[in-house]
Scaffold this motif. Sequence first.
Motif, PDB file in Angstrom:
ATOM      1  N   VAL A 207       0.758  -0.663  -0.546  1.00  0.00           N
ATOM      2  CA  VAL A 207      -0.036   0.342   0.105  1.00  0.00           C
ATOM      3  C   VAL A 207       0.857   1.312  -0.017  1.00  0.00           C
ATOM      4  O   VAL A 207       2.182   1.501   0.274  1.00  0.00           O
ATOM      5  N   ALA A 208       0.153   2.188  -0.584  1.00  0.00           N
ATOM      6  CA  ALA A 208       1.308   4.125  -0.357  1.00  0.00           C
ATOM      7  C   ALA A 208       1.033   4.884   1.061  1.00  0.00           C
ATOM      8  O   ALA A 208       0.199   3.888   1.807  1.00  0.00           O
ATOM      9  N   ALA A 209       2.276   4.552   1.671  1.00  0.00           N
ATOM     10  CA  ALA A 209       2.584   5.592   2.562  1.00  0.00           C
ATOM     11  C   ALA A 209       3.757   6.497   2.913  1.00  0.00           C
ATOM     12  O   ALA A 209       5.004   6.321   1.744  1.00  0.00           O
ATOM     13  N   GLU A 210       3.616   7.052   3.461  1.00  0.00           N
ATOM     14  CA  GLU A 210       5.108   7.985   3.667  1.00  0.00           C
ATOM     15  C   GLU A 210       6.125   7.046   4.144  1.00  0.00           C
ATOM     16  O   GLU A 210       5.953   6.525   4.568  1.00  0.00           O
ATOM     17  N   ALA A 211       7.501   7.844   3.776  1.00  0.00           N
ATOM     18  CA  ALA A 211       8.665   7.088   4.469  1.00  0.00           C
ATOM     19  C   ALA A 211       8.523   6.700   5.964  1.00  0.00           C
ATOM     20  O   ALA A 211       9.167   5.088   6.206  1.00  0.00           O
ATOM     21  N   LEU A 222       4.178  -7.897   1.643  1.00  0.00           N
ATOM     22  CA  LEU A 222       4.921  -9.476   1.680  1.00  0.00           C
ATOM     23  C   LEU A 222       3.528 -10.287   1.405  1.00  0.00           C
ATOM     24  O   LEU A 222       3.165 -11.451   0.116  1.00  0.00           O
ATOM     25  N   VAL A 223       2.226  -9.926   1.439  1.00  0.00           N
ATOM     26  CA  VAL A 223       1.488 -10.755   1.715  1.00  0.00           C
ATOM     27  C   VAL A 223       0.549 -10.301   0.680  1.00  0.00           C
ATOM     28  O   VAL A 223       0.093 -12.065  -0.191  1.00  0.00           O
ATOM     29  N   ALA A 224       0.829  -9.373  -0.251  1.00  0.00           N
ATOM     30  CA  ALA A 224       0.361  -8.794  -1.754  1.00  0.00           C
ATOM     31  C   ALA A 224       1.360 -10.046  -2.348  1.00  0.00           C
ATOM     32  O   ALA A 224       0.915 -11.236  -3.310  1.00  0.00           O
ATOM     33  N   LEU A 225       3.085 -10.344  -2.686  1.00  0.00           N
ATOM     34  CA  LEU A 225       3.488 -11.319  -3.228  1.00  0.00           C
ATOM     35  C   LEU A 225       3.295 -12.979  -2.881  1.00  0.00           C
ATOM     36  O   LEU A 225       3.552 -14.101  -3.408  1.00  0.00           O
ATOM     37  N   ARG A 226       2.905 -13.187  -2.052  1.00  0.00           N
ATOM     38  CA  ARG A 226       2.387 -14.752  -1.601  1.00  0.00           C
ATOM     39  C   ARG A 226       0.652 -15.130  -1.892  1.00  0.00           C
ATOM     40  O   ARG A 226       0.909 -16.242  -2.226  1.00  0.00           O
ATOM     41  N   PRO A 234       0.444 -12.850 -11.728  1.00  0.00           N
ATOM     42  CA  PRO A 234       1.960 -13.378 -11.565  1.00  0.00           C
ATOM     43  C   PRO A 234       2.395 -12.063 -10.178  1.00  0.00           C
ATOM     44  O   PRO A 234       3.614 -11.751  -9.812  1.00  0.00           O
ATOM     45  N   TYR A 235       1.381 -11.005 -10.682  1.00  0.00           N
ATOM     46  CA  TYR A 235       1.800 -10.083  -9.880  1.00  0.00           C
ATOM     47  C   TYR A 235       0.620  -9.449  -9.486  1.00  0.00           C
ATOM     48  O   TYR A 235      -0.181  -9.004  -9.977  1.00  0.00           O
ATOM     49  N   VAL A 236       0.490  -8.597  -8.133  1.00  0.00           N
ATOM     50  CA  VAL A 236      -0.009  -8.363  -7.316  1.00  0.00           C
ATOM     51  C   VAL A 236      -0.002  -6.634  -6.441  1.00  0.00           C
ATOM     52  O   VAL A 236       0.592  -7.197  -5.856  1.00  0.00           O
ATOM     53  N   TYR A 237      -0.818  -6.143  -6.439  1.00  0.00           N
ATOM     54  CA  TYR A 237      -1.148  -5.157  -5.515  1.00  0.00           C
ATOM     55  C   TYR A 237      -2.249  -5.301  -4.543  1.00  0.00           C
ATOM     56  O   TYR A 237      -3.251  -5.666  -4.685  1.00  0.00           O
ATOM     57  N   ALA A 238      -1.531  -4.986  -3.436  1.00  0.00           N
ATOM     58  CA  ALA A 238      -2.573  -5.119  -2.603  1.00  0.00           C
ATOM     59  C   ALA A 238      -3.134  -4.225  -2.319  1.00  0.00           C
ATOM     60  O   ALA A 238      -4.442  -4.280  -1.937  1.00  0.00           O
ATOM     61  N   ASP A 239      -3.505  -3.019  -3.598  1.00  0.00           N
ATOM     62  CA  ASP A 239      -5.251  -2.067  -3.689  1.00  0.00           C
ATOM     63  C   ASP A 239      -6.032  -3.022  -3.730  1.00  0.00           C
ATOM     64  O   ASP A 239      -6.439  -2.566  -4.341  1.00  0.00           O
TER      65      ASP A 239
END
Length: 354
Positions: A207-211, A222-226, A234-239
């Motif tokens: 997800v988008a976040a500030e530094a 990591l969740v999106a990757l799994r 093959p490619y997952v956005y958490a959004d």
Amino acid sequence: MQELLGRISALDPEASLGIRVIACFDELIIGNVNTRALLSTAASLAGCPAGYTQDHPERTVRMDPRGRPLDGPPPDEVHVLDLPQSARVWLERVGERQPNDTIIVERLALAVGIRLGLERRDIEPRRDVGILLDDRELPEQRRKAAGRLNLPPVGRFRVLAAPLFAVWNTHPQGPGDVVSSDFGPIHAIVVAADGDKVDVHPAGVGVAAEADDLPRSYRSALVALRLCSGPDEPYVYADDYGGLVELLADMPLDSPNPDADRLAEVMTVPWARPTVDAVLRATTTRHAARLEGVHHSTMQTRIETLTQKLGFDPMDGYGRTRLGMAYLLWRLRTSRVMDLPTPAGQLQDIHAVR
């Protein structure tokens, strides 16, 4: 090492060059070659001049890619790395940095530092990306790491997470490193929140976040990757999964869930996974049947079986939400995205995407 280089060269030529850089400087360190030879090697590998300076005693050396010394001071814009004892090494790259510039200048710094008699722990670069993404680090330490990585505090970023064996067709701009996780080493890169999609698989984007809040983006990445599921996803956005990914990111790995346990028993049936996926994406039973490409009565029978096995109606009210969460948990529990593929399988994958 040569066998490893051959395998990696077939998978990712840029990664192969990176390992060749490491192997080359390791040999130079073992051979105790002088600073001019180290600079000549760095310049040759980078294809641009390389330099070194120190204050005590005062000394500056610059070499071009052909191994010839250069006179005068370096240009204003250089890719520089500071060393203890007021020493510096750099690459004089004109234009955009190349993918392996960072590793070349880091190994050059390590080799020069060893010649200066410095301790290795003092001259190896800080693992600032790891500090930035670790919520166990104090906020002040993460802010300092963000500053060293030139990340503005008011910007918005995402963390891209990929296994070390991921196939990269394009490489994103942004600081990256190999960081540890509960699932093994991860190649993590901090990218702009609104940047272009990166052509890499498998990979998850958080997800988008500030530094200050990038550990949250890392956990969701990591969740999106799994959740990656081979060629289909093959490619997952958490959004893409809304707040569900963040709920899963904050859930303990061994957290019990009776719905997911019962769904795991259903998933042993060949039609279960595509049916569950269709039910979650559909608005009606007929819609689910069209998505799955089966007759309406067949889909109705399958949904009745799911209802019996799960103990709730997946098409009614919170039943759909319960099914969705159970399905995501099942996918996380059965994820094989971090399993190293065989060299033959990886090569077939590369040829397929090309």
